[in-house]
Write a protein that holds these residues in place. Sequence first.
Motif, PDB file in Angstrom:
ATOM      1  N   TYR A   1       0.848  -1.188   0.000  1.00  0.00           N
ATOM      2  CA  TYR A   1       0.000   0.000   0.000  1.00  0.00           C
ATOM      3  C   TYR A   1       0.886   1.241   0.000  1.00  0.00           C
ATOM      4  CZ  TYR A   1       0.934   1.033   4.968  1.00  0.00           C
ATOM      5  OH  TYR A   1       1.525   1.358   6.154  1.00  0.00           O
TER       6      TYR A   1
ATOM      7  N   SER B   1      -0.333   7.132  -4.381  1.00  0.00           N
ATOM      8  CA  SER B   1      -0.728   6.875  -5.769  1.00  0.00           C
ATOM      9  C   SER B   1       0.474   7.061  -6.700  1.00  0.00           C
ATOM     10  CB  SER B   1      -1.855   7.824  -6.182  1.00  0.00           C
ATOM     11  OG  SER B   1      -3.007   7.620  -5.384  1.00  0.00           O
TER      12      SER B   1
ATOM     13  N   LYS C   1       1.910   0.404  -7.727  1.00  0.00           N
ATOM     14  CA  LYS C   1       1.156  -0.725  -7.151  1.00  0.00           C
ATOM     15  C   LYS C   1       0.353  -1.457  -8.227  1.00  0.00           C
ATOM     16  CE  LYS C   1      -1.051   1.804  -4.202  1.00  0.00           C
ATOM     17  NZ  LYS C   1      -0.445   3.085  -4.649  1.00  0.00           N
ATOM     18  N   SER C   2      -0.400  -0.728  -9.007  1.00  0.00           N
ATOM     19  CA  SER C   2      -1.182  -1.379 -10.066  1.00  0.00           C
ATOM     20  C   SER C   2      -0.271  -1.996 -11.125  1.00  0.00           C
ATOM     21  CB  SER C   2      -2.130  -0.371 -10.724  1.00  0.00           C
ATOM     22  OG  SER C   2      -3.129   0.045  -9.817  1.00  0.00           O
TER      23      SER C   2
ATOM     24  N   GLU D   1      -7.598  -2.998 -10.872  1.00  0.00           N
ATOM     25  CA  GLU D   1      -8.362  -1.917 -10.248  1.00  0.00           C
ATOM     26  C   GLU D   1      -9.602  -1.576 -11.081  1.00  0.00           C
ATOM     27  OE1 GLU D   1      -7.648   2.655  -8.585  1.00  0.00           O
ATOM     28  OE2 GLU D   1      -6.225   1.724  -9.974  1.00  0.00           O
TER      29      GLU D   1
ATOM     30  N   ASP E   1      -6.553  -5.635  -6.596  1.00  0.00           N
ATOM     31  CA  ASP E   1      -6.102  -4.247  -6.710  1.00  0.00           C
ATOM     32  C   ASP E   1      -7.217  -3.315  -6.243  1.00  0.00           C
ATOM     33  OD1 ASP E   1      -4.891  -1.866  -7.278  1.00  0.00           O
ATOM     34  OD2 ASP E   1      -4.516  -2.291  -9.402  1.00  0.00           O
ATOM     35  N   THR E   2      -7.000  -2.681  -5.091  1.00  0.00           N
ATOM     36  CA  THR E   2      -7.922  -1.701  -4.498  1.00  0.00           C
ATOM     37  C   THR E   2      -9.289  -2.299  -4.177  1.00  0.00           C
ATOM     38  OG1 THR E   2      -6.884  -0.193  -6.097  1.00  0.00           O
ATOM     39  CG2 THR E   2      -8.523   0.745  -4.627  1.00  0.00           C
TER      40      THR E   2
ATOM     41  N   LEU F   1     -11.790   0.114  -1.810  1.00  0.00           N
ATOM     42  CA  LEU F   1     -11.921   1.449  -2.393  1.00  0.00           C
ATOM     43  C   LEU F   1     -12.806   2.355  -1.565  1.00  0.00           C
ATOM     44  CD1 LEU F   1     -11.311   3.276  -4.868  1.00  0.00           C
ATOM     45  CD2 LEU F   1     -13.386   2.356  -5.923  1.00  0.00           C
TER      46      LEU F   1
ATOM     47  N   ARG G   1     -11.330   5.117   0.715  1.00  0.00           N
ATOM     48  CA  ARG G   1     -10.545   6.196   0.123  1.00  0.00           C
ATOM     49  C   ARG G   1     -10.888   7.530   0.775  1.00  0.00           C
ATOM     50  NH1 ARG G   1     -14.833   5.122  -3.224  1.00  0.00           N
ATOM     51  NH2 ARG G   1     -16.053   6.893  -4.031  1.00  0.00           N
TER      52      ARG G   1
ATOM     53  N   SER H   1      -8.681  11.255  -3.505  1.00  0.00           N
ATOM     54  CA  SER H   1      -8.791  10.094  -4.388  1.00  0.00           C
ATOM     55  C   SER H   1      -9.308  10.501  -5.758  1.00  0.00           C
ATOM     56  CB  SER H   1      -9.727   9.044  -3.785  1.00  0.00           C
ATOM     57  OG  SER H   1      -9.953   8.003  -4.697  1.00  0.00           O
TER      58      SER H   1
ATOM     59  N   GLU I   1      -3.299  -1.586  -2.235  1.00  0.00           N
ATOM     60  CA  GLU I   1      -4.217  -0.572  -1.718  1.00  0.00           C
ATOM     61  C   GLU I   1      -3.563   0.795  -1.658  1.00  0.00           C
ATOM     62  OE1 GLU I   1      -7.083   0.261  -0.972  1.00  0.00           O
ATOM     63  OE2 GLU I   1      -8.235  -1.589  -1.022  1.00  0.00           O
ATOM     64  N   ASN I   2      -4.416   1.814  -1.804  1.00  0.00           N
ATOM     65  CA  ASN I   2      -3.967   3.193  -1.597  1.00  0.00           C
ATOM     66  C   ASN I   2      -4.112   3.593  -0.133  1.00  0.00           C
ATOM     67  OD1 ASN I   2      -3.338   3.726  -4.331  1.00  0.00           O
ATOM     68  ND2 ASN I   2      -5.503   4.041  -4.786  1.00  0.00           N
TER      69      ASN I   2
END
Length: 619
Positions: A33, A36, A40-41, A160, A538-539, A542, A545, A550, A588-589
Amino acid sequence: MAYKRIVLRHLAFTGSRIDDVKLTFSRGLNIIYGASNTGKSFVAKALQFMLAVTTKLPQPNELEPYTGVWLGLTMPDGKDVTLYRSVKGGAFRLYDGLVSRNNGSSVVLRGLADAQRSDTTSNFILDSIGLSGKVVAKNASGEKEDLAIRHVLPYAIVSEGDIMAESSPIYHSKQFASRTFEKNLLRLMLSGSDDRDVVTTVRKETYEVATAAKIELVDELILQIDREVGEDPRVRDDLEAQLKVTTNSMERLQDELRVTQEHLDDLMFQRRSLTDERRQAATKAAELGITMQRFLQLNETYTSDLRRLEALEEGGLALMAMTGRECPVCGASTAEQRHHHADDEIELVRRSAKAELCKIVIEQTDLKRTLTSLAQDESNLQSKLSEMDLLIENMELEIRDARPIEGTSRSKYLELIEQHSYLRRFVELSDRRAALSGRRSELASERPAIGEQLSSGIDDTMAFELGKAVASVLERWGFPDFDKVQYDLKTNDVSIGGKRRDDNGKGVRAILHAAFNVALLLYCKENTLPHPGFLVLDTPLLTYREPLTSKHGELADDEARLKKSPLALKFYSHLAELEGSAQFIVLENADPPAEALKLAKVQVFTGRRDEGRYGLFPV
């Protein structure tokens, strides 16, 4: 049958002039995590690339110094291996052990799936989990498509974009034409049985249209043949008879042509031999002429020398005769003469001249005999050359007479070949027309299997069990109204109390999508059905956020309510408890709850140069 699963061990990027970049994974829960735009993605995309789901890897600026990607795996049989692939794509290399550098021996695996080959990455992975050789019906008629790893891994790596999408979790391609295949793929995942035994059928309307098109094509081909043959086509039996006569004539004429050609070749060979022999004789005659010319010059030299020596001998005799006498010129007496020559000296010179004269006479005699012999040889050679010229002239006449015969035979043979080809062409057209007419009759009388359309997807029982599995997962996560969750066969998606998943906000859709994939993995594990055994999300959270920062904007009402619940901690706690059953990688963000960080292998991408790890790639 024991449950088979793959474990992701490491993902590494290497280059010749830069330090390696590496991520390692535990067998249980992994959390990556942070900020942004830190990669990560990209981790999920790189995993898809390295497992042959995609053929191309995105090329951000940070990737430029790197040339290779390495993915370490522990296979279901417990063996550690590493897949290598260039960042530009293409084929793979398979190494034994967990490596991130070339350690020598490797096996090349093709990047593109091909069910007919065993040396593909797709087959390597599918075979390890028990899914190689499977086929899935792709339409209601039962036409089939070979299963490839790109079909299965969307259930194991959820991007994501997909996790929050409004479309069903099983519609990975987003193509309407692929929905039957994707529904039947879910049935394969939940039952372990493929569609190999499904009988391919066609609809009556489809068959009639296809048959009419085939008959029309056959009629067009027959018409083309009729046009080529003409309005008065010959009977095939007559054509065969003419063809046989032509063939016999060709064989007979071919024998005649061979004899004529052999005779002509023999004449030309004899002429060439005579010409070569004459050339050699002419060369010898020319050499002989040059030799005689030189000997004639030598004979003239001998004659000149003889005259000189004869004069010298005569002068000696004259001098000897005048010895002791008055000078014939001035009349001086012997006593008054100043020059006195001894008689013996004059005699010696005279004798020497005479001896040399005798020697030259002998040599000239021998030379004349040689010239006589050479003249005879030259005469013989000239006679032989004349005879050869006559023979060559006669040979030329024979060749000239034989050429028209050979030419006439060859022309007749070529005419027969052309006639034979013409007749053969007509016979072939006749045979082809007969075959096409037969095929037309077959098409008109064919009655293929025309049956009911194949049902696709899972049945009510499977849907009920899948809904229960999803509800069970959501219950562990503390999701509100988990008991109202079911799998809706109309939408092929999860619904809550009749509310479709796509009617919820992005965060709720992501949670439900994640729950569906976790439930499917656990269902396969509990029923020892094939599944990769790992899940990359992926996320999925969400809904946690921060609306102001975000890119996904404000929270919907249902997302806001869910954010206030302890779902995040329960989500991570549940996945951590499944360490012995499956591997999870959560991207994760939002910061996970502090308690969750103790349950997993955690890697933080700070997005800051002076604090921890900046991202997947260094700045």
